[in-house]
Design a protein around this motif. Structure first.
Motif, PDB file in Angstrom:
ATOM      1  N   PRO A 117       0.797  -1.232   0.000  1.00  0.00           N
ATOM      2  CA  PRO A 117       0.000   0.000   0.000  1.00  0.00           C
ATOM      3  C   PRO A 117       0.827   1.277   0.000  1.00  0.00           C
ATOM      4  CG  PRO A 117      -0.959  -1.604   1.496  1.00  0.00           C
ATOM      5  CD  PRO A 117       0.338  -2.194   1.027  1.00  0.00           C
ATOM      6  N   VAL A 118       1.936   1.279   0.718  1.00  0.00           N
ATOM      7  CA  VAL A 118       2.715   2.500   0.847  1.00  0.00           C
ATOM      8  C   VAL A 118       3.335   2.939  -0.479  1.00  0.00           C
ATOM      9  CG1 VAL A 118       4.916   1.404   1.434  1.00  0.00           C
ATOM     10  CG2 VAL A 118       4.360   3.645   2.389  1.00  0.00           C
ATOM     11  N   THR A 119       3.620   1.999  -1.367  1.00  0.00           N
ATOM     12  CA  THR A 119       4.304   2.364  -2.613  1.00  0.00           C
ATOM     13  C   THR A 119       3.406   3.166  -3.549  1.00  0.00           C
ATOM     14  OG1 THR A 119       3.710   0.291  -3.728  1.00  0.00           O
ATOM     15  CG2 THR A 119       5.750   0.312  -2.448  1.00  0.00           C
ATOM     16  N   ARG A 120       2.092   3.099  -3.369  1.00  0.00           N
ATOM     17  CA  ARG A 120       1.168   3.849  -4.223  1.00  0.00           C
ATOM     18  C   ARG A 120       0.998   5.295  -3.761  1.00  0.00           C
ATOM     19  NH1 ARG A 120      -0.940  -1.420  -4.041  1.00  0.00           N
ATOM     20  NH2 ARG A 120      -2.310  -1.038  -2.251  1.00  0.00           N
ATOM     21  N   LEU A 121       1.653   5.636  -2.672  1.00  0.00           N
ATOM     22  CA  LEU A 121       1.495   6.970  -2.091  1.00  0.00           C
ATOM     23  C   LEU A 121       2.735   7.839  -2.245  1.00  0.00           C
ATOM     24  CD1 LEU A 121      -0.222   5.842   1.238  1.00  0.00           C
ATOM     25  CD2 LEU A 121      -1.344   6.770  -0.796  1.00  0.00           C
ATOM     26  N   VAL A 122       3.767   7.328  -2.900  1.00  0.00           N
ATOM     27  CA  VAL A 122       5.037   8.043  -2.999  1.00  0.00           C
ATOM     28  C   VAL A 122       5.425   8.256  -4.453  1.00  0.00           C
ATOM     29  CG1 VAL A 122       5.886   7.222  -0.772  1.00  0.00           C
ATOM     30  CG2 VAL A 122       6.336   5.875  -2.831  1.00  0.00           C
ATOM     31  N   SER A 123       6.342   9.192  -4.652  1.00  0.00           N
ATOM     32  CA  SER A 123       6.825   9.443  -6.010  1.00  0.00           C
ATOM     33  C   SER A 123       7.973   8.526  -6.384  1.00  0.00           C
ATOM     34  CB  SER A 123       7.259  10.907  -6.147  1.00  0.00           C
ATOM     35  OG  SER A 123       8.235  11.249  -5.177  1.00  0.00           O
ATOM     36  N   ASP A 124       8.690   8.004  -5.385  1.00  0.00           N
ATOM     37  CA  ASP A 124       9.834   7.127  -5.652  1.00  0.00           C
ATOM     38  C   ASP A 124       9.842   5.984  -4.653  1.00  0.00           C
ATOM     39  OD1 ASP A 124      11.498   8.701  -7.727  1.00  0.00           O
ATOM     40  OD2 ASP A 124      11.107  10.192  -6.175  1.00  0.00           O
ATOM     41  N   CYS A 125      10.349   4.834  -5.096  1.00  0.00           N
ATOM     42  CA  CYS A 125      10.364   3.642  -4.241  1.00  0.00           C
ATOM     43  C   CYS A 125      11.689   2.903  -4.427  1.00  0.00           C
ATOM     44  CB  CYS A 125       9.196   2.733  -4.619  1.00  0.00           C
ATOM     45  SG  CYS A 125       9.099   1.211  -3.663  1.00  0.00           S
ATOM     46  N   VAL A 126      12.297   2.510  -3.309  1.00  0.00           N
ATOM     47  CA  VAL A 126      13.492   1.663  -3.335  1.00  0.00           C
ATOM     48  C   VAL A 126      13.121   0.355  -2.643  1.00  0.00           C
ATOM     49  CG1 VAL A 126      15.888   1.398  -2.640  1.00  0.00           C
ATOM     50  CG2 VAL A 126      15.011   3.667  -3.272  1.00  0.00           C
ATOM     51  N   VAL A 127      13.204  -0.734  -3.380  1.00  0.00           N
ATOM     52  CA  VAL A 127      12.773  -2.042  -2.878  1.00  0.00           C
ATOM     53  C   VAL A 127      13.990  -2.856  -2.455  1.00  0.00           C
ATOM     54  CG1 VAL A 127      11.581  -4.192  -3.418  1.00  0.00           C
ATOM     55  CG2 VAL A 127      10.702  -2.020  -4.297  1.00  0.00           C
ATOM     56  N   LEU A 128      14.014  -3.241  -1.190  1.00  0.00           N
ATOM     57  CA  LEU A 128      15.075  -4.091  -0.643  1.00  0.00           C
ATOM     58  C   LEU A 128      14.481  -5.470  -0.363  1.00  0.00           C
ATOM     59  CD1 LEU A 128      16.559  -1.469   1.845  1.00  0.00           C
ATOM     60  CD2 LEU A 128      17.475  -2.086  -0.393  1.00  0.00           C
ATOM     61  N   ASP A 129      13.981  -6.108  -1.420  1.00  0.00           N
ATOM     62  CA  ASP A 129      13.313  -7.394  -1.237  1.00  0.00           C
ATOM     63  C   ASP A 129      14.265  -8.470  -0.724  1.00  0.00           C
ATOM     64  OD1 ASP A 129      14.707  -7.339  -3.624  1.00  0.00           O
ATOM     65  OD2 ASP A 129      13.107  -8.244  -4.822  1.00  0.00           O
ATOM     66  N   PHE A 130      15.525  -8.360  -1.047  1.00  0.00           N
ATOM     67  CA  PHE A 130      16.513  -9.347  -0.608  1.00  0.00           C
ATOM     68  C   PHE A 130      16.824  -9.233   0.882  1.00  0.00           C
ATOM     69  CE2 PHE A 130      18.581  -5.607  -2.384  1.00  0.00           C
ATOM     70  CZ  PHE A 130      19.444  -5.218  -1.370  1.00  0.00           C
ATOM     71  N   ALA A 131      16.336  -8.160   1.519  1.00  0.00           N
ATOM     72  CA  ALA A 131      16.560  -7.970   2.959  1.00  0.00           C
ATOM     73  C   ALA A 131      15.282  -8.186   3.769  1.00  0.00           C
ATOM     74  CB  ALA A 131      17.115  -6.570   3.224  1.00  0.00           C
ATOM     75  N   ASP A 132      14.235  -8.694   3.141  1.00  0.00           N
ATOM     76  CA  ASP A 132      13.001  -8.965   3.881  1.00  0.00           C
ATOM     77  C   ASP A 132      13.258 -10.047   4.925  1.00  0.00           C
ATOM     78  OD1 ASP A 132      10.410  -8.749   4.673  1.00  0.00           O
ATOM     79  OD2 ASP A 132       9.518  -9.534   2.825  1.00  0.00           O
ATOM     80  N   GLU A 133      12.341 -10.152   5.881  1.00  0.00           N
ATOM     81  CA  GLU A 133      12.563 -11.034   7.027  1.00  0.00           C
ATOM     82  C   GLU A 133      11.305 -11.818   7.365  1.00  0.00           C
ATOM     83  OE1 GLU A 133      15.628  -8.066   9.398  1.00  0.00           O
ATOM     84  OE2 GLU A 133      13.489  -7.631   9.336  1.00  0.00           O
ATOM     85  N   GLN A 134      11.512 -12.983   7.959  1.00  0.00           N
ATOM     86  CA  GLN A 134      10.400 -13.770   8.477  1.00  0.00           C
ATOM     87  C   GLN A 134      10.151 -13.500   9.953  1.00  0.00           C
ATOM     88  OE1 GLN A 134      12.068 -17.593   6.490  1.00  0.00           O
ATOM     89  NE2 GLN A 134       9.850 -17.937   6.593  1.00  0.00           N
ATOM     90  N   SER A 135      11.183 -13.125  10.679  1.00  0.00           N
ATOM     91  CA  SER A 135      11.034 -12.849  12.100  1.00  0.00           C
ATOM     92  C   SER A 135      10.277 -11.541  12.322  1.00  0.00           C
ATOM     93  CB  SER A 135      12.399 -12.752  12.786  1.00  0.00           C
ATOM     94  OG  SER A 135      12.247 -12.454  14.159  1.00  0.00           O
ATOM     95  N   VAL A 136       9.499 -11.495  13.385  1.00  0.00           N
ATOM     96  CA  VAL A 136       8.895 -10.230  13.804  1.00  0.00           C
ATOM     97  C   VAL A 136       9.989  -9.239  14.193  1.00  0.00           C
ATOM     98  CG1 VAL A 136       7.462  -9.139  15.570  1.00  0.00           C
ATOM     99  CG2 VAL A 136       6.728 -11.296  14.539  1.00  0.00           C
ATOM    100  N   VAL A 137      11.023  -9.723  14.862  1.00  0.00           N
ATOM    101  CA  VAL A 137      12.134  -8.862  15.287  1.00  0.00           C
ATOM    102  C   VAL A 137      12.951  -8.448  14.066  1.00  0.00           C
ATOM    103  CG1 VAL A 137      14.252  -8.752  16.648  1.00  0.00           C
ATOM    104  CG2 VAL A 137      12.220  -9.868  17.588  1.00  0.00           C
ATOM    105  N   GLN A 138      13.034  -7.163  13.838  1.00  0.00           N
ATOM    106  CA  GLN A 138      13.683  -6.637  12.642  1.00  0.00           C
ATOM    107  C   GLN A 138      15.181  -6.452  12.862  1.00  0.00           C
ATOM    108  OE1 GLN A 138      13.407  -2.650   9.825  1.00  0.00           O
ATOM    109  NE2 GLN A 138      11.653  -3.205  11.091  1.00  0.00           N
ATOM    110  N   THR A 139      15.976  -6.963  11.936  1.00  0.00           N
ATOM    111  CA  THR A 139      17.431  -6.797  12.017  1.00  0.00           C
ATOM    112  C   THR A 139      18.002  -6.395  10.655  1.00  0.00           C
ATOM    113  OG1 THR A 139      17.697  -9.202  11.690  1.00  0.00           O
ATOM    114  CG2 THR A 139      17.760  -8.370  13.973  1.00  0.00           C
ATOM    115  N   ARG A 140      18.010  -7.321   9.701  1.00  0.00           N
ATOM    116  CA  ARG A 140      18.752  -7.052   8.471  1.00  0.00           C
ATOM    117  C   ARG A 140      18.079  -6.026   7.566  1.00  0.00           C
ATOM    118  NH1 ARG A 140      18.119 -12.734   5.092  1.00  0.00           N
ATOM    119  NH2 ARG A 140      15.940 -12.469   4.446  1.00  0.00           N
ATOM    120  N   PHE A 141      16.749  -5.896   7.584  1.00  0.00           N
ATOM    121  CA  PHE A 141      16.148  -4.851   6.745  1.00  0.00           C
ATOM    122  C   PHE A 141      16.632  -3.480   7.191  1.00  0.00           C
ATOM    123  CE2 PHE A 141      12.954  -1.539   6.137  1.00  0.00           C
ATOM    124  CZ  PHE A 141      12.992  -1.464   4.746  1.00  0.00           C
ATOM    125  N   ALA A 142      16.621  -3.248   8.495  1.00  0.00           N
ATOM    126  CA  ALA A 142      17.035  -1.942   9.016  1.00  0.00           C
ATOM    127  C   ALA A 142      18.482  -1.625   8.659  1.00  0.00           C
ATOM    128  CB  ALA A 142      16.844  -1.918  10.529  1.00  0.00           C
TER     129      ALA A 142
END
Length: 298
Positions: A117-142
């Motif tokens: 949803p957020v990508t439809r609200l911005v003029s530019d988007c940078v996708v870090l799909d390779f850094a997505d995570e399964q854990s609730v606790v966020q580490t590598r995306f950040a």
């Protein structure tokens, strides 16, 4: 191995991919340009990364840069660009902020999926799909978002990535693991890193953990530090701080390495403490992967 443990271990590779990604013209143009007045926003971990983003950009002479929790963004203030950091792309406060920006505003989102949803609200988007995570606790995306930002500002992260690999292969200090109070300190861009380290211990292990700008620590918080404590310092050590800490009998952790690399050890500490306490580090108490609110924000 928990998901979060595997995701922590993968960070040197995701940082390398972020460095490669920022070299692409489309990505470079999506990031703030020199001279722009910029606000960086996020929630939780992403807010702490926003603090680091802002400090790094200003110190690099790229332009005035402010950081806000998305829920506290000053709607009446005008910026050339708003940068939103959101792993899920569904966080309510970020979406509401972007929806309320004036028509024609320049905005960029760093997220994990172009179809959110957020990508439809911005003029530019940078996708870090390779850094997505399964854990609730966020580490590598950040940290991967932070690596992308730093590379975009011209930093060479080769040594940082090597330092992280070394840190990931170094056993945790048993004395540190045995303590039960943790204070993380930073200066400049590492203040956000310190806040993030403390959050990992609270989320994954339900530990008593706090964080401060290093110079502020002596204005009260040092009073609660004692023989049960660890004081972990990211970045340079403030003059006189070690002398002030000596009477507390706290363990002081500091290494002359990049703070992002050192954060990987704090992340591992959070996982180890969780396991020792019989907790599942992927499933923190009362938390979900994305905060989606159903009631209006007051």
């Amino acid at each position: 191995m928990s998901h979060v443990a595997a995701e922590i271990t993968s960070q040197p590779e995701t940082w390398r991919r972020a460095v490669d990604l920022v070299a692409r013209p489309g990505v470079a143009q999506a990031l703030p340009q020199p001279g722009e007045r910029v606000a960086v926003v996020g929630c939780g971990t992403s807010y702490f990364m926003a603090q680091s983003f802002a400090a790094l950009r200003e110190s690099a002479g790229q332009g005035e840069t402010d950081a806000f929790a998305a829920s506290e963004f000053p709607a009446g203030r005008r910026y050339d660009r708003v940068v939103a950091i959101t792993r899920s792309g569904t966080t309510t406060e970020v979406i509401r902020l972007l929806e309320q920006l004036p028509p024609g505003s320049r905005s960029t989102v760093l997220t994990t999926d172009a179809d959110r949803p957020v990508t439809r609200l911005v003029s530019d988007c940078v996708v870090l799909d390779f850094a997505d995570e399964q854990s609730v606790v966020q580490t590598r995306f950040a940290t991967t978002a932070l690596a992308l930002w730093r590379a975009g500002l011209g930093a060479d992260l080769t040594e940082t990535i090597d330092q992280a690999r070394t840190q990931l292969g170094t056993p945790l200090d048993p004395a540190v693991v045995g303590r039960d109070q943790f204070t993380f300190l930073g200066t400049g861009w590492t203040v956000g890193v310190a806040h993030e380290a403390a959050l990992k211990l609270r989320e994954a292990a339900q530990m008593w953990a706090e964080s401060y700008p290093a110079m502020e620590f002596r204005h009260g918080p040092i009073s609660v530090v004692d023989h049960r404590s660890v004081v972990w310092i990211f970045g340079p050590v403030a003059p006189g701080l070690l002398d002030d800490l000596a009477p507390t009998r706290a363990i002081v952790v500091h290494e002359d390495i990049d703070a992002m690399a050192h954060l990987t050890t704090a992340q591992r500490l959070a996982v180890e403490l969780a396991v020792r306490r019989g907790l599942h580090p992927d499933q923190p108490r009362l938390l979900t992967r994305s905060v989606v609110l159903t009631a209006p924000v007051a």
